[in-house]
Design a protein around this motif. Structure first.
Motif, PDB file in Angstrom:
ATOM      1  N   THR A 145       1.101  -1.631  -0.196  1.00 21.51           N
ATOM      2  CA  THR A 145      -0.288  -0.210   0.387  1.00 21.51           C
ATOM      3  C   THR A 145       0.963   1.529   0.411  1.00 21.51           C
ATOM      4  OG1 THR A 145      -1.764  -0.785   1.209  1.00 21.51           O
ATOM      5  CG2 THR A 145      -1.792   0.986   0.999  1.00 21.51           C
ATOM      6  N   THR A 192       0.912   5.356   0.050  1.00 23.50           N
ATOM      7  CA  THR A 192      -0.253   6.835  -0.022  1.00 23.50           C
ATOM      8  C   THR A 192       0.127   7.805   0.573  1.00 23.50           C
ATOM      9  OG1 THR A 192      -0.283   5.150   3.426  1.00 23.50           O
ATOM     10  CG2 THR A 192      -1.272   7.719   2.902  1.00 23.50           C
ATOM     11  N   GLN A 214      -5.106   6.046  -0.222  1.00 23.46           N
ATOM     12  CA  GLN A 214      -4.447   4.619   0.165  1.00 23.46           C
ATOM     13  C   GLN A 214      -4.342   3.809  -1.054  1.00 23.46           C
ATOM     14  OE1 GLN A 214      -5.225   2.708   3.671  1.00 23.46           O
ATOM     15  NE2 GLN A 214      -3.810   3.427   4.650  1.00 23.46           N
ATOM     16  N   ARG A 247      -3.823   0.283  -3.438  1.00 26.91           N
ATOM     17  CA  ARG A 247      -3.308  -0.886  -2.329  1.00 26.91           C
ATOM     18  C   ARG A 247      -3.149  -1.704  -3.626  1.00 26.91           C
ATOM     19  NH1 ARG A 247      -6.363  -1.489   1.482  1.00 26.91           N
ATOM     20  NH2 ARG A 247      -5.258  -1.697   2.406  1.00 26.91           N
TER      21      ARG A 247
END
Length: 452
Positions: A42, A44, A113, A115
């Motif tokens: 992930t 950010t 986020q 992912r």
């Protein structure tokens, strides 16, 4: 079905239950370990406004959250996926790449986020960082062209995950164990449902809605004859106590052949004889006579069928076997035995036997084989229904009970034959010589009774 019945059903099928549980657990573990591992990484991103924007707008937290949710949606655009695919030099189509990505804003923040899923930790990290960089570049281009006042920057790049996201062995095996328990329980209950054998707990005193008069051990064979003395004594006592007027004329029958009815009839006769009663044993099964083998005595050529057909007198067919024990053998098989049993002469014979004997015990053919048991049961004072718990099916027993009910006979109760619980008590350890026959045993018991 209550909890006790459920546990009893599982206990009876415990081997099947355990094997099913182990097989299901083995399958769960094998499938879990064989599943390909998937890793997630992930990155950010921070979504904000440029420094030249209106200050009121800049410090509007709600607007920042709404802007972040908007860019989470824009990040999933196929054009962004196409840009990321070119940046990462992937041959994967944009739609397939998007299936490996997920986009979510962090609540009450301006963080987004991104992912990515990969078959290895490095692949997941590379996808997440590459896609994030492609998205940041795209938004920066729009900002430079004056198409937006928002900026997107990578706040925290993705790192290589330490462990696979899926499969998760503890969760998979834990849930698999619960499913395996449910399947094993279902299999055990299905087996119980489909099992047509008779299951009677040791503490039950009723079966098929009728009282259990006795539980007999294996009553066949010479070495078992002394061991079941107490069991047959209990049977006779329960028969006598089944009503205020003890049944004098007893019919001994079963649903099918080979359940031990002839043996029970013979042993019950010798037990009554040992109690000082004058007994007559009537063999009313000319098709498959079995009392001779049970008593170890040679049947007389003239018997019940000859008397009922008018070919012999009563004195000709009554054979003394012991003092106070007479036997009326079946005689040859006539073409119309059922009609002979339904004749007034058979009823008159029973009336005579009532006056001359204390107990009349009749061994006849099984209920499901012929109508003989139904005819005799109508005239008898009571019927004893013998069940071989090792081989008789529930459907056969119930069919026989239905037939007896139609004949309006009085059913005293059930005898569970060849059980593992015989209630042998004091006699369980006695082993007499093999040569002792039922008639010799009756003579011994009679001598003991006379000597009291």
């Amino acid at each position: 079905m209550n909890i006790y019945q459920l546990l009893a059903a599982v206990w009876r099928a415990k081997l099947l239950f355990v094997l099913t549980l182990l097989a299901c657990l083995g399958a769960v573990v094998a499938v879990t370990l064989s599943l390909p591992k998937t890793y997630q990484a992930t990155a950010t991103l921070l979504v904000g406004l440029n420094k030249g924007a209106d200050k009121a707008v800049t410090y509007d937290v709600n607007l920042g959250e709404q802007l972040t949710r908007t860019y989470a949606t824009l990040a999933a655009n196929p054009n962004v996926a196409e840009a990321a695919r070119g940046r990462l030099k992937l041959s994967t189509p944009p739609q397939e790449l998007l299936q490996r990505m997920s986009f979510a804003p962090v609540e009450r923040t301006q963080l987004l986020q991104i992912r990515a899923e990969g078959r290895s930790p490095s692949e997941a990290r590379t996808l997440a960082n590459g896609y994030s960089a492609a998205f940041v570049e795209r938004v920066a281009g729009q900002f430079a062209a004056g198409q937006t006042q928002a900026t997107v920057s990578i706040n925290e790049p993705a790192a290589s995950p330490a462990r696979a996201a899926t499969p998760n062995p503890p969760i998979y095996i834990g849930l698999g164990t619960l499913v395996a328990l449910v399947i094993a329980l279902a299999v055990a209950l299905l087996r119980e449902r489909l099992d047509n054998r008779i299951r009677v707990a040791e503490d039950e005193d009723m079966v098929f809605g009728h009282p259990i008069l006795a539980r007999l051990p294996n009553v066949s064979g010479k070495r078992g004859r002394w061991k079941d003395i107490e069991a047959f004594g209990l049977l006779k006592t329960n028969i006598d106590l089944s009503s205020d007027n003890p049944a004098q004329v007893l019919l001994i029958t079963s649903a099918e052949q080979g359940e031990g009815k002839s043996t029970v009839a013979a042993r019950l006769a010798t037990t009554a004889l040992a109690d000082g009663e004058r007994v007559v044993l009537i063999e009313a099964d000319p098709r498959r006579p079995g009392l001779g083998q049970r008593l170890e005595a040679a049947p007389a050529p003239v018997g019940l069928t000859n008397y009922l057909a008018g070919a012999a007198d009563l004195d000709d067919v009554i054979v003394p076997a012991q003092v106070r024990l007479d036997v009326i053998w079946s005689g040859p098989m006539p073409p119309n035995f059922g009609a002979l049993l339904g004749s007034p002469k058979f009823e008159a014979l029973l009336d005579i036997m009532r006056r001359t004997h204390d107990r009349v015990i009749i061994d006849c053919s099984p209920v499901l084989a012929r109508a003989d048991a139904s005819i005799i049961g109508f005239h008898a004072d009571g019927t004893v229904y013998v069940i071989d718990v090792r081989r008789t099916t529930r459907s056969s027993v119930q069919a026989g009970l239905n037939q007896l009910g139609k004949a309006r006979g009085r059913l005293l109760g059930m005898v569970l034959n060849r059980t593992s619980v015989g209630g042998l008590g004091y006699y369980a350890g006695q082993t007499p010589p093999d040569a002792v026959s039922p008639l010799e045993l009756a003579a011994t018991e009679q001598a003991r009774h006379d000597g009291r």
